[in-house]
Scaffold this motif. Structure first.
Motif: not given
Length: 645
Positions: A451-457
């Motif tokens: 389960x995840x919120x978001x992803x920014x790298x």
């Protein structure tokens, strides 16, 4: 015997745009009702833009062209004063009744009035602002009463102003309050009453069950803990600590992160310097925070068998034992970084397994859940488990986390207790959840759903489009509806990938609070009753395609291949005890809409400025302004909650 846990009967939440769940069930007395005549009413006409009509015995509603004439729109306004509805009223239904003078095919709309007006001075030119449509009906009958459900506007005793408009059909003519025999507009309210009970205090929209109740469930919820980013790295106050000086600034760590604007965009909530064993104190606080949110434990990414990462893992295990014996640590060797032989890994895992807080099944098997398990062959893992058994006397329950589950499931099934995958971070990437869970269960394995919120790298130059909280809600809802056995929140605190659930500067604990709602649903088998109106605001502080207007950043993030299309929106996520009008200010532009009882998501186009939302006395204001000018690209969604000030 199948390892699948019992199925739950679920009410699924609609994902697109708005979403509702079950409203609270209450014991109510017999239905009561009250009816109110209008205090004021009149209409406006584009054909006579400066003329008031407060003495007319009728109200006109018509779209242009009206009666064959252009520039002839007409609309009516009506005001009521509601009183004597008790505070403990429930199951409230509010109906606007208007009686028609003639039979027409008019479509009649009702909108809340958001501006000021009085019947004596009301004209087309000075008519007040109105909100979105909350009720509609098509067709009017001479002498008949049109009943329009305006329950969503009910907020208790007080003044209610409505506008009557028409998008289509013939000129509709209604009786005004000046008509004979009481034929004018009326507002009827029916309701039940319940015994007043105190609303539990706290930030959540629902009453959190006890830890004993939640942990009594066979379903488990863990969060992925990433040792590089504990609460503090050097025990200094926030303004001077390592996060601020080196990770959040482009010039930190001798400028090694300058090209992409700094390593991180968010950080753990700052604290002051601590005396004594500050690292243990920090780990205790993280355990307390996670346990209070209903989590069963952490899956800990084991990056190294030495160094600071190993030390932090042991400190976290110690903290869990000290704070909460029921809070468990799942050992997750990271096979992207651990370059070791099976015997060495087994010796290290056996050492950790001596701690009571390290997670074992009821039959005492030690859970080992390696990240990127396919980094080693089935034979390698068989050898590892044999060493654990023969040398250390430990039987392993193997729950591999794959980067590619479908390609590896069949090969690893003979040695596995369950399966998981790392998953995706956008709504567009969640189509395979049902098939993954079905495949695992078909092989008689448990499934741990990410389960995840978001992803920014920033340092990798990619991001996923999460669509505000849609990805979070979607991954939770699929986990529940498809009967996942365990959950892994990915991640608790990997700030370098922008995936954190842990309370942070940019989310204030909002994502963890929302997850507590779904966690309770998962573990109890039903959506929790909403007992406290609560609003969450999420938005970016810059447009997705924008570039810094100052600073030295030269490398930028682009959408990951296959992610949802980038969008620029502000989302109001509401948990309401009953239907009510929600007001929002998006960059200074005032909005209203009909809020539904339960859970609902409403989005608006992003705009420069400040964002706020309110329902009744409940208000949330985002501390993050949307700006045109900025120095660093940041595509994380920021969050704020009315429950946490």
């Amino acid at each position: 015997m199948s390892m699948r846990l019992r199925a739950m009967t679920l009410l699924l939440v609609t994902l697109a745009g708005t979403a509702t769940v079950v409203t609270p069930t209450v014991a109510a007395a017999a239905e009561k009702s009250v009816t109110f005549a209008s205090d004021e009413d009149s209409y406006v006409s584009e054909a006579g833009p400066g003329k008031p009509h407060h003495t007319a015995t009728w109200l006109s509603v018509c779209t242009t062209p009206c009666d064959g004439a252009n520039a002839s729109e007409r609309g009516a306004f009506v005001r009521f004063t509601v009183k004597d509805v008790p505070e403990n009223a429930v199951n409230v239904k509010m109906t606007l009744d208007v009686q028609s003078v003639r039979t027409t095919d008019t479509t009649l709309e009702v909108r809340p009035v958001t501006g000021e007006w009085t019947a004596a001075t009301l004209t087309f030119d000075n008519r007040p602002a109105v909100g979105e449509v909350i009720s509609t009906i098509k067709g009017l009958t001479s002498g008949g009463t049109a009943k329009l459900d305006v329950s969503s506007a009910f907020t208790g005793n007080g003044s209610y102003d409505f506008a009557l408009t028409s998008p289509s059909g013939a000129h509709g003519v209604l009786h005004s309050s000046r008509a004979t025999s009481g034929q004018g507009p009326k507002l009827s309210i029916s309701y039940d009453t319940q015994v007043a009970t105190p609303t539990p205090s706290g930030p959540l929209p629902f009453a959190m069950p006890s830890a004993a109740t939640l942990r009594g469930s066979e379903r488990k919820v863990f969060a992925h803990y990433f040792t590089p980013y504990p609460l503090s790295l050097n025990n200094k106050a926030g303004a001077d600590d390592y996060y601020t000086k080196h990770y959040l600034t482009p010039t930190g760590e001798s400028g090694k992160h300058a090209a992409y604007g700094g390593l991180l965009r968010d950080r753990p909530v700052p604290r002051g310097a601590l005396a004594g064993d500050w690292q243990l104190a920090d780990m205790k606080k993280e355990v307390q925070t996670a346990a209070a949110a209903g989590l069963d434990g952490f899956t800990v990414d084991i990056l190294s068998l030495t160094s600071a990462h190993w030390d932090r893992l042991q400190t976290l295990i110690k903290a869990a034992e000290a704070v909460d014996p029921g809070f468990k640590i799942v050992l997750m060797p990271d096979m992207t970084s651990l370059k070791t032989d099976a015997a060495t890994l087994a010796a290290s895992m056996a050492k950790l397994a001596a701690a009571k807080s390290v997670y074992r099944l009821a039959d005492k098997r030690l859970v080992i859940s390696p990240f990127k398990a396919e980094g080693q062959s089935v034979a390698w893992w068989q050898n590892f488990m044999k060493i654990m058994k023969d040398t250390h006397g430990i039987t392993v329950a193997f729950v591999p986390v794959f980067l590619n589950f479908p390609s590896n499931a069949a090969a690893y099934a003979p040695i596995s207790y369950g399966f998981s995958n790392w998953g995706n971070r956008s709504p567009a990437g969640q189509s395979g959840v049902a098939s993954n869970i079905a495949k695992a269960h078909g092989m008689d394995k448990i499934w741990m759903q990410p389960v995840s919120v978001q992803d920014e790298r920033p340092n990798q130059g990619i991001y996923d489009e999460a669509n505000n909280t849609e990805n979070l809600r979607l991954t939770w809802e699929k986990a529940i509806s498809e009967d996942a056995d365990w959950i892994q929140l990915t991640t608790w605190n990997d700030f370098s990938e922008g995936t954190q659930f842990a309370p942070s500067v940019h989310n204030g604990g909002a994502y963890l609070d929302i997850s507590s709602y779904y966690l309770t649903w998962l573990k109890t088998g039903k959506a929790p009753a909403i007992v406290r109106d609560t609003l969450y605001l999420t938005h970016r502080t810059q447009f997705a395609a924008a570039r810094p207007t100052s600073g030295t950043q030269s490398r930028f993030m682009a959408p990951r291949s296959g992610t949802s299309a980038p969008r620029d929106t502000v989302e109001v996520l509401s948990f309401l005890t009953r239907n009510a009008t929600v007001k929002a200010s998006i960059g200074g532009a005032e909005k209203t809409y009909a809020g539904q009882a339960g859970l609902q998501a409403k989005t608006f186009p992003l705009a420069y400025g400040t964002n706020t939302a309110s329902v009744g006395a409940v208000t949330v204001t985002s501390p993050w302004q949307v700006k045109k000018d900025f120095a660093v690209q940041d595509l994380q969604y920021h969050a704020a909650s009315s429950g946490r000030k």
